[in-house]
Design a protein around this motif. Structure first.
Motif, PDB file in Angstrom:
ATOM      1  N   SER A 223       0.810  -1.212   0.000  1.00 49.03           N
ATOM      2  CA  SER A 223       0.000   0.000   0.000  1.00 49.03           C
ATOM      3  C   SER A 223       0.849   1.269   0.000  1.00 49.03           C
ATOM      4  O   SER A 223       1.477   1.607   0.999  1.00 49.03           O
ATOM      5  N   GLN A 224       0.841   1.977  -1.129  1.00 52.92           N
ATOM      6  CA  GLN A 224       1.493   3.290  -1.198  1.00 52.92           C
ATOM      7  C   GLN A 224       0.795   4.254  -0.242  1.00 52.92           C
ATOM      8  O   GLN A 224       1.424   5.138   0.336  1.00 52.92           O
ATOM      9  N   TYR A 225      -0.502   4.086  -0.089  1.00 57.21           N
ATOM     10  CA  TYR A 225      -1.298   4.932   0.795  1.00 57.21           C
ATOM     11  C   TYR A 225      -0.750   4.891   2.220  1.00 57.21           C
ATOM     12  O   TYR A 225      -0.543   5.924   2.860  1.00 57.21           O
ATOM     13  N   VAL A 226      -0.479   3.700   2.720  1.00 57.71           N
ATOM     14  CA  VAL A 226       0.060   3.563   4.075  1.00 57.71           C
ATOM     15  C   VAL A 226       1.487   4.108   4.134  1.00 57.71           C
ATOM     16  O   VAL A 226       1.837   4.858   5.049  1.00 57.71           O
ATOM     17  N   ILE A 227       2.298   3.762   3.153  1.00 55.44           N
ATOM     18  CA  ILE A 227       3.691   4.212   3.161  1.00 55.44           C
ATOM     19  C   ILE A 227       3.779   5.730   3.172  1.00 55.44           C
ATOM     20  O   ILE A 227       4.499   6.327   3.980  1.00 55.44           O
ATOM     21  N   LYS A 228       3.043   6.385   2.283  1.00 54.96           N
ATOM     22  CA  LYS A 228       3.110   7.849   2.196  1.00 54.96           C
ATOM     23  C   LYS A 228       2.465   8.520   3.407  1.00 54.96           C
ATOM     24  O   LYS A 228       2.814   9.651   3.741  1.00 54.96           O
ATOM     25  N   SER A 229       1.578   7.815   4.058  1.00 58.65           N
ATOM     26  CA  SER A 229       0.924   8.379   5.242  1.00 58.65           C
ATOM     27  C   SER A 229       1.839   8.388   6.454  1.00 58.65           C
ATOM     28  O   SER A 229       1.773   9.301   7.276  1.00 58.65           O
ATOM     29  N   VAL A 230       2.707   7.376   6.581  1.00 64.02           N
ATOM     30  CA  VAL A 230       3.485   7.240   7.814  1.00 64.02           C
ATOM     31  C   VAL A 230       4.977   7.519   7.660  1.00 64.02           C
ATOM     32  O   VAL A 230       5.695   7.564   8.665  1.00 64.02           O
ATOM     33  N   SER A 231       5.442   7.709   6.420  1.00 67.00           N
ATOM     34  CA  SER A 231       6.883   7.905   6.238  1.00 67.00           C
ATOM     35  C   SER A 231       7.163   9.033   5.253  1.00 67.00           C
ATOM     36  O   SER A 231       6.381   9.280   4.338  1.00 67.00           O
ATOM     37  N   ASP A 232       8.295   9.704   5.477  1.00 67.82           N
ATOM     38  CA  ASP A 232       8.739  10.722   4.532  1.00 67.82           C
ATOM     39  C   ASP A 232       9.222  10.023   3.269  1.00 67.82           C
ATOM     40  O   ASP A 232       9.963   9.037   3.344  1.00 67.82           O
ATOM     41  N   THR A 233       8.774  10.518   2.116  1.00 62.75           N
ATOM     42  CA  THR A 233       9.167   9.925   0.835  1.00 62.75           C
ATOM     43  C   THR A 233       9.674  11.029  -0.091  1.00 62.75           C
ATOM     44  O   THR A 233       9.702  12.203   0.283  1.00 62.75           O
ATOM     45  N   ASN A 234      10.048  10.659  -1.291  1.00 60.45           N
ATOM     46  CA  ASN A 234      10.465  11.653  -2.295  1.00 60.45           C
ATOM     47  C   ASN A 234       9.327  12.603  -2.635  1.00 60.45           C
ATOM     48  O   ASN A 234       9.560  13.699  -3.149  1.00 60.45           O
ATOM     49  N   ASP A 235       8.084  12.178  -2.364  1.00 53.77           N
ATOM     50  CA  ASP A 235       6.916  13.015  -2.652  1.00 53.77           C
ATOM     51  C   ASP A 235       6.648  14.042  -1.550  1.00 53.77           C
ATOM     52  O   ASP A 235       5.783  14.891  -1.696  1.00 53.77           O
ATOM     53  N   GLY A 236       7.377  13.939  -0.423  1.00 53.34           N
ATOM     54  CA  GLY A 236       7.177  14.901   0.660  1.00 53.34           C
ATOM     55  C   GLY A 236       7.124  14.225   2.016  1.00 53.34           C
ATOM     56  O   GLY A 236       7.312  13.009   2.139  1.00 53.34           O
ATOM     57  N   PRO A 237       6.849  15.024   3.045  1.00 57.52           N
ATOM     58  CA  PRO A 237       6.783  14.460   4.403  1.00 57.52           C
ATOM     59  C   PRO A 237       5.567  13.552   4.578  1.00 57.52           C
ATOM     60  O   PRO A 237       4.602  13.625   3.809  1.00 57.52           O
ATOM     61  N   ALA A 238       5.623  12.715   5.592  1.00 63.39           N
ATOM     62  CA  ALA A 238       4.507  11.806   5.898  1.00 63.39           C
ATOM     63  C   ALA A 238       3.219  12.604   6.061  1.00 63.39           C
ATOM     64  O   ALA A 238       3.191  13.617   6.751  1.00 63.39           O
ATOM     65  N   TRP A 239       2.172  12.135   5.399  1.00 64.42           N
ATOM     66  CA  TRP A 239       0.890  12.843   5.443  1.00 64.42           C
ATOM     67  C   TRP A 239       0.358  12.977   6.862  1.00 64.42           C
ATOM     68  O   TRP A 239      -0.288  13.963   7.205  1.00 64.42           O
ATOM     69  N   ILE A 240       0.642  11.979   7.694  1.00 64.27           N
ATOM     70  CA  ILE A 240       0.097  11.972   9.048  1.00 64.27           C
ATOM     71  C   ILE A 240       0.578  13.189   9.846  1.00 64.27           C
ATOM     72  O   ILE A 240      -0.130  13.687  10.722  1.00 64.27           O
ATOM     73  N   LYS A 241       1.760  13.682   9.535  1.00 67.56           N
ATOM     74  CA  LYS A 241       2.286  14.875  10.217  1.00 67.56           C
ATOM     75  C   LYS A 241       1.383  16.081   9.960  1.00 67.56           C
ATOM     76  O   LYS A 241       1.058  16.837  10.868  1.00 67.56           O
ATOM     77  N   SER A 242       0.995  16.258   8.699  1.00 69.64           N
ATOM     78  CA  SER A 242       0.118  17.384   8.342  1.00 69.64           C
ATOM     79  C   SER A 242      -1.276  17.194   8.915  1.00 69.64           C
ATOM     80  O   SER A 242      -1.898  18.154   9.373  1.00 69.64           O
TER      81      SER A 242
END
Length: 200
Positions: free
Chosen positions: A119-138
């Motif tokens: 799940s990219q959704y979970v990965i991008k939500s909980v971890s900083d990626t090349n696409d930006g900081p973890a969504w959960i932070k915002s």
């Protein structure tokens, strides 16, 4: 330049003239699009069974019962659970949450850990990626609201994940994405575990 439209059918040409066939094709288009989603996006083409009840079982396994596998000290620890009617995202999140809880029970919260998720959704939500900081932070800064001011979907589940992640050393967590159409030993093992759980 001439344009050709080819309609192939085994229906009787007298009962279904060309105009009627075009009409039927337009009516069927939504079904075809749904099948494409099921086949390509949801990997529905990979069913192992031809019987209705077992195909349903596989669907439930994919969409209602999350599973995880932890490899540690030469051992494989795995489990699955879930509920019918949950979304794919909910199940991916639940599998991740349950794996965090199990890692905590094992006393591994301060160890280097690699999470391989579909799940990219979970990965991008909980971890900083090349696409930006973890969504959960915002989300947390905005009191669990999205950028457009709407409540975050699956808010309670995300809050549970956030509480559990706080127990881990985030600098030691790595994430990798496994495409849903890609097969590996761990993924295949979890899929077989889900099928076994569904058969119980």
């Amino acid at each position: 330049m001439e344009k050709w439209e080819v309609l192939v059918t085994n229906l009787d040409a007298d009962r279904f003239p060309l105009d009627r066939m075009k009409e039927l094709c337009k009516l069927r288009w939504g079904i075809e699009k749904s099948f494409k989603t099921l086949k390509d996006d949801d990997c529905g083409i990979q069913f192992h069974s031809k019987k209705d009840e077992f195909v349903k079982m596989e669907l439930y396994a994919r969409y209602g019962f999350p599973g995880y596998m932890i490899e540690h000290d030469g051992q494989q620890l795995a489990d699955s659970a879930g509920r019918l009617g949950a979304t794919n995202n909910e199940m991916e999140m639940t599998a991740f949450l349950e794996s965090l809880k199990r890692l905590e029970q094992l006393g591994l919260t301060q160890q280097h850990l690699l999470f391989v998720l579909k799940s990219q959704y979970v990965i991008k939500s909980v971890s900083d990626t090349n696409d930006g900081p973890a969504w959960i932070k915002s989300w947390k800064k905005r009191d669990w609201k999205t950028a457009n001011g709407k409540p975050v979907a699956n808010q309670e589940l995300w809050q549970d994940i956030d509480r559990e992640l706080a127990k881990f050393d985030s600098s030691k967590l790595k994430f990798a994405w496994l495409r849903s159409t890609f097969s590996d030993a761990g993924s295949d093992f979890v899929d077989s575990l889900l099928m076994k759980r569904m058969a119980e």
